[in-house]
Design a protein around this motif. Sequence first.
Motif, mmCIF file in Angstrom:
data_model
loop_
_atom_site.group_PDB
_atom_site.id
_atom_site.type_symbol
_atom_site.label_atom_id
_atom_site.label_comp_id
_atom_site.label_asym_id
_atom_site.label_seq_id
_atom_site.Cartn_x
_atom_site.Cartn_y
_atom_site.Cartn_z
ATOM 1 N N PHE A 223 0.921 -1.152 0.000
ATOM 2 C CA PHE A 223 0.000 0.000 0.000
ATOM 3 C C PHE A 223 0.953 1.192 0.000
ATOM 4 N N ASN A 224 1.177 1.787 -1.170
ATOM 5 C CA ASN A 224 2.257 2.765 -1.235
ATOM 6 C C ASN A 224 1.828 4.155 -0.772
ATOM 7 N N GLN A 225 2.819 5.019 -0.702
ATOM 8 C CA GLN A 225 2.638 6.367 -0.165
ATOM 9 C C GLN A 225 1.636 7.191 -0.949
ATOM 10 N N SER A 226 1.399 6.826 -2.220
ATOM 11 C CA SER A 226 0.423 7.568 -3.020
ATOM 12 C C SER A 226 -0.972 6.994 -2.851
ATOM 13 N N GLY A 227 -1.109 5.958 -2.005
ATOM 14 C CA GLY A 227 -2.435 5.400 -1.781
ATOM 15 C C GLY A 227 -2.821 4.362 -2.821
ATOM 16 N N SER A 228 -1.815 3.788 -3.496
ATOM 17 C CA SER A 228 -2.093 2.727 -4.458
ATOM 18 C C SER A 228 -1.771 1.376 -3.822
ATOM 19 N N LEU A 229 -2.581 0.369 -4.140
ATOM 20 C CA LEU A 229 -2.418 -0.956 -3.529
ATOM 21 C C LEU A 229 -2.189 -1.992 -4.612
ATOM 22 N N TYR A 230 -1.142 -2.788 -4.475
ATOM 23 C CA TYR A 230 -0.855 -3.760 -5.530
ATOM 24 C C TYR A 230 -0.027 -4.926 -5.000
ATOM 25 N N VAL A 231 0.023 -5.985 -5.807
ATOM 26 C CA VAL A 231 0.901 -7.119 -5.535
ATOM 27 C C VAL A 231 2.130 -6.909 -6.394
HETATM 28 C C1 LIG Z 1 2.503 4.061 -6.089
HETATM 29 O O1 LIG Z 1 2.102 3.159 -7.099
HETATM 30 C C2 LIG Z 1 1.600 3.774 -8.270
HETATM 31 C C3 LIG Z 1 1.234 2.689 -9.245
HETATM 32 O O2 LIG Z 1 0.080 1.995 -8.846
HETATM 33 C C4 LIG Z 1 2.614 4.715 -8.889
HETATM 34 O O3 LIG Z 1 2.048 5.400 -9.977
HETATM 35 C C5 LIG Z 1 3.094 5.705 -7.843
HETATM 36 O O4 LIG Z 1 4.140 6.489 -8.359
HETATM 37 C C6 LIG Z 1 3.585 4.986 -6.601
HETATM 38 N N1 LIG Z 1 3.934 5.969 -5.594
HETATM 39 C C7 LIG Z 1 5.092 5.934 -4.924
HETATM 40 C C8 LIG Z 1 5.311 7.016 -3.908
HETATM 41 O O5 LIG Z 1 5.926 5.071 -5.114
#
Ligand SMILES: *[C@@H]1O[C@H](CO)[C@@H](O)[C@H](O)[C@H]1NC(C)=O
Length: 306
Positions: A223-231
């Motif tokens: 669950f990254n800092q930009s609020g995106s969630l992925y495997v």
């Molecule tokens: C978080 O993941 C998204 C892809 O789903 C990417 O576009 C974004 O740059 C990532 N953010 C960080 C802070 O790594």
Amino acid sequence: MALALAYSLITLTLLLLVQSVPYSATAQTSTNQSLGSSLTAQNKDSYWASLSGDFAFGFQQIGKGGYLLAIWFNRIPEKTVVWSANGNNLAPRGSVVQLTTDGQLLLNDPTGKEIWRADCFGSGVAYGAMLDSGNFVLASQDSDYLWRSFDHPTDTILPTQIMTHLSQLVARYAERNYSNGRFQFTLQSDGNLVLETRDFPLNSINSAYWSSETVGTGFQVVFNQSGSLYVRANNGSILKTISPPARSPKYFYHRAILEYDGVFRHYVYPKSTTTADAGNWLMPSWSLLPSFIPSNICSFMERIGC
Ligand SMILES: *[C@@H]1O[C@H](CO)[C@@H](O)[C@H](O)[C@H]1NC(C)=O
Ligand SMILES: *[C@@H]1O[C@H](CO)[C@@H](O)[C@H](O)[C@H]1NC(C)=O
Ligand SMILES: *[C@@H]1O[C@H](CO)[C@@H](O)[C@H](O)[C@H]1NC(C)=O
Ligand SMILES: *[C@@H]1O[C@H](CO)[C@@H](O)[C@H](O)[C@H]1NC(C)=O
């Protein structure tokens, strides 16, 4: 029209003033808790807040059933819980959570009987801290984290939290019942992320109703800092996006939770109603993002006859 808008803004301002009541006298806002610190489950809120005040670690009363040792969003009226220690075994009034002088984090009932402890092998804990990310940590003198609530998730994950092989989320039993429920979300050792039923009340696993289809390649759930969630794979590439980036965590609180109905959902909540990014989100509340999984749990439940 303009008058109506001005009026609703005034109402909102008043609402916000009412909601932003200062911390109660028992709350401490310093992040570092030294050895020997403790909190007691009592009528008044009892917690340690993070430096920003966004998160708190402490006791929440659950109905008349007792107290939950938990971490929650502390600047919103809902005080939404994101982690808990003793959902299966609520603590009676007068229970104490203590960071002992030898560096253990223990929850004891009023007679001194242990309800829960943070499993932290070896010692060397110098202090505890409620971090602004929502992670409660036990740290060494050099600020190495020896125990982190982020490594022991319950049903929720937060931005910057990572799940590794064999870590799992277990849904609670009901909205306000924090006992283990009937669903789980597991990153299996084979790399597949699965949602499956639990054969309540046993912990034996029942059937899977969603999977990321990443057998052999899945490495972490991020669950990254930009609020995106992925495997993601070991080399960092994204294998399966669960929730694409949406609503900047700068302006919104984020949480993703395996709810008691078996659906994994991502919610956001505006940190303030005055920022440009908050746009039309005038009434502060949790809003569901469209990327929940599975997309239709009813079809699965009908199949298994729920
Ligand atoms: C978080 O993941 C998204 C892809 O789903 C990417 O576009 C974004 O740059 C990532 N953010 C960080 C802070 O790594
Ligand atoms: C907490 O303790 C660590 C290690 O002693 C220190 O580096 C850090 O600045 C302290 N944080 C606060 C907010 O006092
Ligand atoms: C939560 O639900 C479980 C299962 O029905 C039950 O055994 C337990 O007593 C409930 N806990 C509370 C606090 O109501
Ligand atoms: C990263 O790993 C995945 C899964 O093993 C693979 O499909 C992909 O080609 C790899 N990417 C790079 C740049 O090596």
